[in-house]
Design an enzyme around this catalytic site. Structure first.
Site, short mmCIF file in Angstrom:
data_model
loop_
_atom_site.label_atom_id
_atom_site.label_comp_id
_atom_site.label_asym_id
_atom_site.label_seq_id
_atom_site.Cartn_x
_atom_site.Cartn_y
_atom_site.Cartn_z
N SER A 10 20.55 40.26 -46.82
CA SER A 10 21.92 40.32 -46.32
C SER A 10 21.92 40.86 -44.90
CB SER A 10 22.78 41.22 -47.23
OG SER A 10 24.07 41.29 -46.69
N HIS A 35 21.91 35.73 -46.41
CA HIS A 35 23.28 36.00 -46.86
C HIS A 35 24.08 36.57 -45.69
CE1 HIS A 35 26.26 36.96 -50.02
NE2 HIS A 35 26.45 38.11 -49.39
N ASP A 37 27.77 38.10 -44.54
CA ASP A 37 29.01 38.69 -45.06
C ASP A 37 30.13 38.64 -44.02
OD1 ASP A 37 28.30 39.65 -47.69
OD2 ASP A 37 26.97 41.06 -46.67
N MET A 39 33.93 39.85 -43.39
CA MET A 39 34.97 40.78 -43.88
C MET A 39 36.10 40.84 -42.86
SD MET A 39 32.49 43.91 -44.99
CE MET A 39 31.10 43.67 -46.09
N HIS A 68 29.42 34.47 -47.39
CA HIS A 68 30.25 35.13 -48.39
C HIS A 68 31.55 35.56 -47.70
CE1 HIS A 68 30.53 39.02 -51.12
NE2 HIS A 68 31.55 38.18 -51.31
N MET A 70 34.76 37.41 -47.57
CA MET A 70 35.57 38.49 -48.15
C MET A 70 36.83 38.61 -47.30
SD MET A 70 32.46 41.10 -48.92
CE MET A 70 31.40 40.22 -47.79
N MET A 139 29.71 40.27 -58.12
CA MET A 139 29.57 41.48 -57.29
C MET A 139 29.12 42.65 -58.16
SD MET A 139 30.21 40.69 -54.14
CE MET A 139 29.90 42.36 -53.57
N ASP A 177 25.12 40.50 -55.95
CA ASP A 177 25.26 41.06 -54.61
C ASP A 177 25.74 42.51 -54.68
OD1 ASP A 177 25.65 41.45 -51.88
OD2 ASP A 177 27.36 40.07 -51.73
#
Ligand code: DX5
Ligand code: ZN
Length: 227
Positions: A10, A35, A37, A39, A68, A70, A139, A177
């Site tokens: 990640s 990965h 992320d 956000m 991913h 979020m 998660m 994750d």
């Protein structure tokens, strides 16, 4: 159906001043997927990185990029992330009133579509989309930050999903994750997980290549018990 074990470093935990070297290191350790992320400070309290950084990464690596999201209203952003080079895109069930449509749209853009559930969300809400999703991300921390402690109660959800796909003959992969490290990766694999996201345990380990190799070996050993 046998799924391949993949360790997904990640990038949230990487040293952003030397992202290129960090990616080369995990690739040398055998990672085939990364990965990423995203956000927004609304769906989760934190803000991370967005489209331009993904574009830069895409130009420098051939590795699979697993994005991913979020964010609230993720459907508004899937096209931009796909355009920037995402190979797979996952959206939270909690953020998608039209989950079935959003997963289909991701696939129409040519990417693999994943659905994510928070620790407080039961597997049962995914019943109607398991036929559609290419993967399910469970998660194992409350999303928003790297470096949190693994919540063992979520293992039950991986078992449930693995049973569901066997029973219904479905091909979706199972991803986990949050807080994945050498101490728990075999147990997670034994529960039926295929893709293991690992941030701190890879990039804060001192030797990211070795960390990926060790996590992969231990996950594979954990899966052997299952098989
Ligand atoms: C958490 C993120 C994770 C995070 C994992 O909200 O979705 O991908 O980077 O980091 P570790 O492995 O440190 O828990
Ligand atoms: Zn993530």
């Amino acid at each position: 159906m046998r799924h391949q074990v993949e360790i997904l470093p990640s990038l949230l935990a990487a040293d952003f001043m030397k992202l290129g070297e960090e990616i080369e290191a995990v690739e040398a350790g055998g990672a085939r997927m990364l990965h990423y992320d995203v956000m927004d400070g609304r769906f989760v309290p934190n803000i991370s990185m967005g489209v331009p950084v993904l574009e830069a990464i895409r130009k420098s690596t051939e590795l699979w990029l697993d994005v991913h999201l979020m964010v609230v209203e993720p459907e508004k952003h899937i096209e931009a992330f796909r355009g920037a080079g995402a190979d797979s895109i996952s959206v939270h069930q909690e953020a998608c009133p039209h989950l079935h449509r959003t997963l289909t749209e991701i696939q129409q853009l040519g990417a693999r579509a994943g659905v994510v559930i928070n620790p407080g969300t039961p597997v049962a809400v995914l019943d109607e989309v398991l036929e559609v999703a290419n993967f399910v991300l469970v998660m194992s921390v409350n999303p928003g930050y790297g470096g949190q402690k693994f919540l063992p109660a979520v293992l039950q959800k991986v078992r449930q999903l693995d049973q569901a796909r066997r029973k219904r003959g479905l091909g979706f992969s199972i991803e986990m994750d949050g807080g994945v490290d050498l101490s728990n990766v075999a147990e997670i694999a034994d529960a039926g997980c295929d893709w293991f996201v690992a941030g701190s345990s890879v990039f804060r380990s001192g030797d990211p290549a070795l960390a990926v190799r060790e996590l992969h070996a231990r996950a594979t050993a954990g899966r052997q018990i299952l098989a």
